[in-house]
Design a protein around this motif. Structure first.
Motif, PDB file in Angstrom:
ATOM      1  N   ASN A   1       0.806  -1.229   0.000  1.00 44.25           N
ATOM      2  CA  ASN A   1       0.000   0.000   0.000  1.00 44.25           C
ATOM      3  C   ASN A   1       0.835   1.273   0.000  1.00 44.25           C
ATOM      4  O   ASN A   1       0.270   2.363   0.001  1.00 44.25           O
TER       5      ASN A   1
ATOM      6  N   GLN B   1       2.834   4.195  -1.767  1.00 43.32           N
ATOM      7  CA  GLN B   1       2.780   4.745  -3.115  1.00 43.32           C
ATOM      8  C   GLN B   1       4.021   4.300  -3.888  1.00 43.32           C
ATOM      9  O   GLN B   1       5.121   4.203  -3.326  1.00 43.32           O
TER      10      GLN B   1
ATOM     11  N   ASN C   1      -0.782   1.672  -5.750  1.00 44.76           N
ATOM     12  CA  ASN C   1       0.237   1.387  -4.749  1.00 44.76           C
ATOM     13  C   ASN C   1       0.832  -0.020  -4.886  1.00 44.76           C
ATOM     14  O   ASN C   1       0.285  -0.884  -5.575  1.00 44.76           O
TER      15      ASN C   1
END
Length: 639
Positions: free
Chosen positions: A49, A51, A96
């Motif tokens: 998750n 970026q 992500n």
């Protein structure tokens, strides 16, 4: 002036693919831009998750593990050693990371800027082909026979059962693309894009695509003053536009964008610039498609923070189902995937509720789904059927413990209702005291249903013989299963009762082979596919599998497949029933998706002649299996 550090890095890079195909000046340029990262053991390079970074990575020394988190445990998917490339996700997606990258020992990693590397890739066919081949074969290094590595592990949730849908489902794109003639001036094009709130327009000449104009073109060519706003758009557009065929898959769209270094693809009837425009695919469409793939949805369910997050996930499932049907993914496979997502959503809803209550469960318990969810056959949004089993406690604690679980059941069912699983009209839910019991009470309940099936003190529901463990202690569910099969074995009264129930509805054709439709009410003249066709097969599979004492197969199609294996003499009938059931499920699902309903009522006028024939062909297996049941359980006098 020489840079010995950069030269040393370049010497290292050129020992490994794809850098072996890059010339020395370019290799040195890349090496000069690299950031050297030192990681101690258990340090993270990136996490689930996070970026995506502006760099991808090469392991210079040490080892990096790629893991996913499942039920709080890190599961190792792949180990990356010296010379291995990781973190390629930014090349293929904007969302992500789906994996953890964690040092398994002291490691040195080279961070390579994508902005520097990508232009070199586009000018070097060998490097580009290496990356495309890696992507197509799901490996980091397709040229290494002994250590290919799993590129998939960086790009999707690593789950073999979901890969087929993820990579080969068609991408949903804008079918009514906004277009403009090549003689239009820039000012008018900009006004159209502003008014319609779009980022691109396909430019055509007599209906055939010749170019594309994007926000980027307007910024780089108009805002900078290079061209006047009165210039005709053919002077500003990017040309030629990259064209692709209809029904393109996600992976194909990603590869085309990477190969041509573009953010938009023009869809045409035959995939060439010599046919009519059908639509447009953008990078945003790919991001949305990836967000709806089953692996990502499962992961999002586990990370969901509240009811709203779970509702958003469930709403994406309809797109997943539609995409999968469009690509002719087998309906049985779709049912399996959607069931896993439904289960993940329910588990998270229970977790969230327990956390909200602030008090852990007073004893071990199990949450089960029953009915269509218990059979893993719920594709469309329908009502919820569930129950709670809790372990035996002392008489003094019983009321207090049951009260806790009734409260838990009430909050969870309300949460599920908000997510999109409506309340059961018959109140067969864990919030009902009748369906929230101790293990001993449940055993006694099933004994009553089985040993005295005609007694109506409690309404017997065959739904409760189709259940699936969802949460908690699965040993409690196993005890229920053992009780059912212990008391149903050779129990002719119970089996005869189930058999008679299964024969209540005959095949849904009239004397002249016309469809039996609803004669009045809201659904007049429609065909009730659930009541007149699906339930007959569901009931038949249930009684036959119980008769054989086969445990832990609750899905109707899987039951018929197992029956064909057990009874070779009747295999033809059972295989036809499995095929008919799946065809009926597909009819129901397509109807529900088309009209945003539960899909139970088919408007026969909307069916093609071929579809009507397909539908009628599913009725003969119903007749055959009902005749088999009638003879097998000697039910002449029951019907």
């Amino acid at each position: 002036m020489k840079n010995p550090i950069a030269e040393s890095i370049a010497d290292f890079l050129k020992r490994y693919h794809p850098f072996t195909s890059i010339n020395s000046p370019n290799l040195l340029e890349i090496a000069q831009s690299i950031n050297v990262i030192y990681l101690e053991k258990n340090d993270y390079l990136f996490k689930v998750n996070d970026q995506t970074h502006k760099t991808f990575y090469m392991v210079a020394s040490g080892a990096i593990g790629l893991t996913i988190t499942s039920d709080s445990d890190d599961i190792l998917i792949d180990k990356c050693d010296e010379g291995d490339i990781i973190g390629l996700r930014p090349f293929f997606a904007k969302d992500n990371y789906l994996m953890n990258a964690k040092a398994r020992e002291e490691s040195i990693v080279y961070a390579i800027p994508i902005e520097v590397f990508k232009p070199i890739v586009m000018q070097n066919s060998n490097v580009l082909n290496f990356l495309l081949q890696s992507f197509a074969s799901n490996t980091r290094n397709p040229l290494d026979k002994n250590h290919k590595g799993k590129l998939l592990s960086e790009n999707v949730i690593y789950n073999d059962s979901t890969n087929e849908i993820q990579y080969y489902q068609p991408i949903r794109y804008t079918k009514n693309a906004v277009t403009a003639s090549s003689t239009e001036i820039v000012k008018n094009i900009a006004l159209i894009m502003t008014n319609k709130k779009i980022g691109s327009i396909i430019i055509h000449n007599e209906g055939l695509p010749i170019g594309i104009v994007t926000d980027k073109d307007l910024r780089s060519k108009i805002a900078t003053g290079r061209y006047s706003i009165e210039t005709t758009i053919d002077k500003v557009m990017s040309s030629p536009v990259i064209t692709v065929t209809e029904n393109l898959s996600i992976v194909e769209a990603q590869i085309m964008m990477l190969k041509h270094n573009v953010g938009h693809l023009c869809v045409t009837k035959d995939g060439t610039s010599h046919s009519q425009i059908s639509g447009i695919i953008s990078e945003h469409d790919i991001v949305v498609a990836q967000a709806n793939n089953p692996g990502v949805l499962l992961k999002q369910a586990k990370r969901a923070q509240n009811t709203g997050d779970l509702k958003n996930i469930r709403e994406k499932v309809s797109d997943l189902i539609q995409h999968s049907i469009d690509k002719n993914i087998p309906i049985k496979h779709i049912c399996s995937i959607v069931s896993e997502i439904n289960t993940a959503i329910t588990r998270k809803a229970i977790d969230q509720t327990i956390e909200k209550l602030g008090t852990p469960p007073p004893c071990s318990f199990s949450w089960i789904n029953i009915g269509s969810q218990g059979r893993k056959e719920q594709l469309l949004l329908s009502d919820q059927d569930n129950a709670i089993i809790f372990e035996d406690v002392s008489d003094e604690r019983y009321d207090e413990v049951k009260e806790y679980f009734l409260n838990l059941g009430g909050i969870v069912t309300k949460k599920l209702n908000k997510i999109g699983y409506s309340f059961c009209e018959d109140n067969m839910m864990a919030s009902n005291p009748l369906w929230c019991k101790s293990i001993s009470d449940w055993k006694n309940q099933f004994k009553t249903w089985i040993l005295n099936p005609r007694e109506k003190q409690d309404v017997i529901s065959t739904l409760f013989f189709d259940y699936d463990f969802v949460y908690g202690n699965d040993k409690l569910v196993k005890e229920i299963t053992d009780t059912i099969f212990e008391h149903s074995k050779d129990n002719q009264l119970f089996l005869a009762y189930l058999g008679s129930e299964a024969l209540k509805n005959p095949p849904p054709l009239g004397f002249f082979r016309q469809f039996l439709v609803e004669s009045d009410g809201e659904h007049k003249d429609t065909f009730d596919i659930k009541r007149r066709a699906l339930l007959q097969l569901i009931d038949a599979a249930r009684i036959l599998i119980l008769d054989h004492g086969v445990k832990n197969i609750n899905n109707t199609a899987s039951r018929f497949a197992k029956l064909a294996e057990i009874e070779p003499l009747n295999a033809t009938i059972y295989e036809a029933c499995e095929e008919a059931f799946l065809e009926l499920v597909k009819f129901r699902t397509e109807e529900g998706l088309m009209h945003n309903t539960d899909g139970n009522y088919l408007n026969l006028k909307e069916l093609s002649k071929l579809d009507k024939v397909k539908l009628k062909n599913t009725f003969q297996p119903i007749n055959d299996v009902q005749e088999l049941i009638k003879n097998k359980f000697k039910l002449t006098y029951f019907t």
